[in-house]
Design a protein around this motif. Sequence first.
Motif, short mmCIF file in Angstrom:
data_model
loop_
_atom_site.label_atom_id
_atom_site.label_comp_id
_atom_site.label_asym_id
_atom_site.label_seq_id
_atom_site.Cartn_x
_atom_site.Cartn_y
_atom_site.Cartn_z
N GLU A 235 -91.09 -18.42 -23.20
CA GLU A 235 -92.03 -19.34 -22.56
C GLU A 235 -92.15 -20.59 -23.42
O GLU A 235 -92.40 -20.51 -24.62
N LYS A 236 -91.99 -21.76 -22.79
CA LYS A 236 -91.98 -23.00 -23.58
C LYS A 236 -93.36 -23.43 -24.06
O LYS A 236 -93.47 -24.24 -24.98
N GLY A 237 -94.42 -22.90 -23.44
CA GLY A 237 -95.78 -23.24 -23.85
C GLY A 237 -96.55 -22.00 -24.24
O GLY A 237 -95.99 -21.04 -24.78
N LEU B 73 -95.52 -6.51 -24.01
CA LEU B 73 -94.34 -7.19 -23.47
C LEU B 73 -93.68 -8.01 -24.57
O LEU B 73 -94.37 -8.70 -25.35
N ASN B 74 -92.38 -7.97 -24.62
CA ASN B 74 -91.63 -8.71 -25.64
C ASN B 74 -91.52 -10.17 -25.20
O ASN B 74 -90.69 -10.53 -24.36
N ILE B 75 -92.38 -11.01 -25.74
CA ILE B 75 -92.45 -12.40 -25.30
C ILE B 75 -92.53 -13.33 -26.49
O ILE B 75 -93.24 -13.06 -27.47
N GLN B 76 -91.76 -14.39 -26.42
CA GLN B 76 -91.78 -15.45 -27.43
C GLN B 76 -92.41 -16.69 -26.80
O GLN B 76 -91.89 -17.21 -25.81
N LEU B 77 -93.50 -17.19 -27.38
CA LEU B 77 -94.21 -18.34 -26.85
C LEU B 77 -93.81 -19.61 -27.60
O LEU B 77 -93.31 -19.56 -28.71
N LEU C 141 -83.25 -24.31 -23.44
CA LEU C 141 -82.56 -25.58 -23.25
C LEU C 141 -81.32 -25.45 -22.37
O LEU C 141 -80.94 -26.38 -21.67
N ASN C 142 -80.68 -24.28 -22.42
CA ASN C 142 -79.45 -24.11 -21.64
C ASN C 142 -79.12 -22.63 -21.49
O ASN C 142 -79.52 -21.79 -22.30
N VAL C 143 -78.38 -22.34 -20.43
CA VAL C 143 -77.85 -21.00 -20.18
C VAL C 143 -76.38 -21.19 -19.84
O VAL C 143 -76.04 -21.86 -18.87
N VAL C 144 -75.49 -20.61 -20.66
CA VAL C 144 -74.06 -20.84 -20.45
C VAL C 144 -73.33 -19.49 -20.39
O VAL C 144 -73.72 -18.53 -21.06
N TYR D 165 -74.33 -14.04 -20.60
CA TYR D 165 -74.75 -15.42 -20.80
C TYR D 165 -75.31 -15.62 -22.21
O TYR D 165 -75.91 -14.71 -22.80
N LYS D 166 -75.08 -16.82 -22.71
CA LYS D 166 -75.73 -17.24 -23.93
C LYS D 166 -76.94 -18.09 -23.53
O LYS D 166 -76.81 -19.04 -22.76
N VAL D 167 -78.10 -17.71 -24.02
CA VAL D 167 -79.33 -18.44 -23.73
C VAL D 167 -79.73 -19.21 -24.99
O VAL D 167 -80.01 -18.60 -26.03
N ILE D 168 -79.72 -20.52 -24.87
CA ILE D 168 -79.98 -21.39 -26.02
C ILE D 168 -81.39 -21.94 -25.89
O ILE D 168 -81.74 -22.61 -24.91
N SER D 169 -82.22 -21.64 -26.89
CA SER D 169 -83.61 -22.11 -26.87
C SER D 169 -83.82 -23.15 -27.96
O SER D 169 -82.90 -23.48 -28.72
N SER D 170 -85.04 -23.63 -28.05
CA SER D 170 -85.40 -24.62 -29.07
C SER D 170 -85.47 -23.99 -30.46
O SER D 170 -85.56 -24.70 -31.46
N LYS D 171 -85.40 -22.65 -30.54
CA LYS D 171 -85.55 -21.98 -31.83
C LYS D 171 -84.39 -21.05 -32.18
O LYS D 171 -84.21 -20.71 -33.35
N ALA D 172 -83.65 -20.59 -31.17
CA ALA D 172 -82.63 -19.58 -31.46
C ALA D 172 -81.62 -19.53 -30.32
O ALA D 172 -81.73 -20.25 -29.33
N GLU D 173 -80.62 -18.65 -30.49
CA GLU D 173 -79.66 -18.37 -29.42
C GLU D 173 -79.65 -16.86 -29.18
O GLU D 173 -79.75 -16.07 -30.11
N TYR D 174 -79.55 -16.51 -27.90
CA TYR D 174 -79.55 -15.10 -27.51
C TYR D 174 -78.41 -14.86 -26.54
O TYR D 174 -77.88 -15.80 -25.94
N THR D 175 -78.06 -13.60 -26.35
CA THR D 175 -77.12 -13.23 -25.29
C THR D 175 -77.80 -12.22 -24.39
O THR D 175 -78.65 -11.43 -24.84
N ALA D 176 -77.43 -12.26 -23.11
CA ALA D 176 -78.03 -11.36 -22.13
C ALA D 176 -77.05 -11.06 -21.03
O ALA D 176 -76.23 -11.91 -20.66
N SER D 177 -77.13 -9.85 -20.49
CA SER D 177 -76.30 -9.49 -19.34
C SER D 177 -76.83 -10.14 -18.07
O SER D 177 -76.07 -10.50 -17.18
N HIS D 178 -78.16 -10.29 -18.00
CA HIS D 178 -78.81 -10.82 -16.81
C HIS D 178 -79.89 -11.81 -17.23
O HIS D 178 -80.56 -11.62 -18.26
N VAL D 179 -80.07 -12.85 -16.41
CA VAL D 179 -81.07 -13.87 -16.69
C VAL D 179 -81.94 -14.05 -15.45
O VAL D 179 -81.44 -14.19 -14.34
#
Length: 324
Positions: A37-39, A93-97, A102-105, A111-125
């Motif tokens: 969550e961005k906010g 709930l596992n939530i990062q506030l 920024l992007n999903v590629v 998929y690689k999920v790129i945030s303002s703080k880290a990068e993650y990988t996920a099977s589903h988005v």
Amino acid sequence: MDVTVTNYEVIIIGGGPIGLACGLSTQKAGLSFLILEKGCLTNSLYNYPLNMTFFSTSEKLEIGGVPFVSNNAKPTRPEALEYYRRVAFSNQLNIQLFEEVLNVVPNGWGYKVISSKAEYTASHVIIATGFYDIPLLMDVKGENLPKVTHYYKDPHFYAGQKVLVVGANNSAADAALETWRKGAEVTLAVRNGELGRIKYWTKPDLENRINENSIKAYYNTTIKEIGEREVILATADGDVNIENDFVIAMTGYRPNFAFLEKIGIIISEDEKRYPFYDSETMETNLNNVYLAGVVCGGMDTHIWFIENSREHADKIIQKIVSKI
């Protein structure tokens, strides 16, 4: 959250009520997940007016089968914030506030999920980002002045001021009535010839204030120009110049189409700008990428609400489980 974990079966973008509902459904299915969550938690609800009362009853705002008990049939903003906070924290709930995606590629199997703080990988988005972050602009001279806001919070700020409220629906009605009751001199500018979608207990109140001329209303009117001390209205009878201290532009909001297009989701080219998804599974044109909540409505922001889009969570997780 264990910061060393960066790979999840499901990543949910958006920590509003529907994002939390998706988290609850994912948790129930026993899948690893992360909500980004961005906010703050339920950021859109936090930015609602302080005194707002929901049109929906509390049971229609429930998620995950957790009862929502409110003092009255229709809960207030503070009650909703308290409810969703308790749901999120009591279920751990596992939530990062305050972490914006920024992007999903594509990343091979997922998929690689790129945030303002880290990068993650996920099977589903799952994208549950709502539509409250980007205001619909009037595109007029002076709209960028500090006196102009597209978000209304607290009426006390406008006490003793000359306030122009732009809009015809619930948000505009609440802003007009509440600021007038705190001593503001209120003018209402309505684009069409009549008031729009307004809560049934609010509309008669506003109509009475307009009829007694406590609130001056201009119908079939748009904003031509905003100045430091005045506003020019383009009315059916010609331009009208009114003295003004503040403009509360309740002109609506829109989803972040740029983000959806950036990651490759197809959006219709008409004025509605509907994103593509399968209504049965909520899956987009991107394999294993899903939409949930009000973001599904594009510019038609009156299609989806919490009460009729919370079911998206179960639809999505059923589809994900069937794939796994």
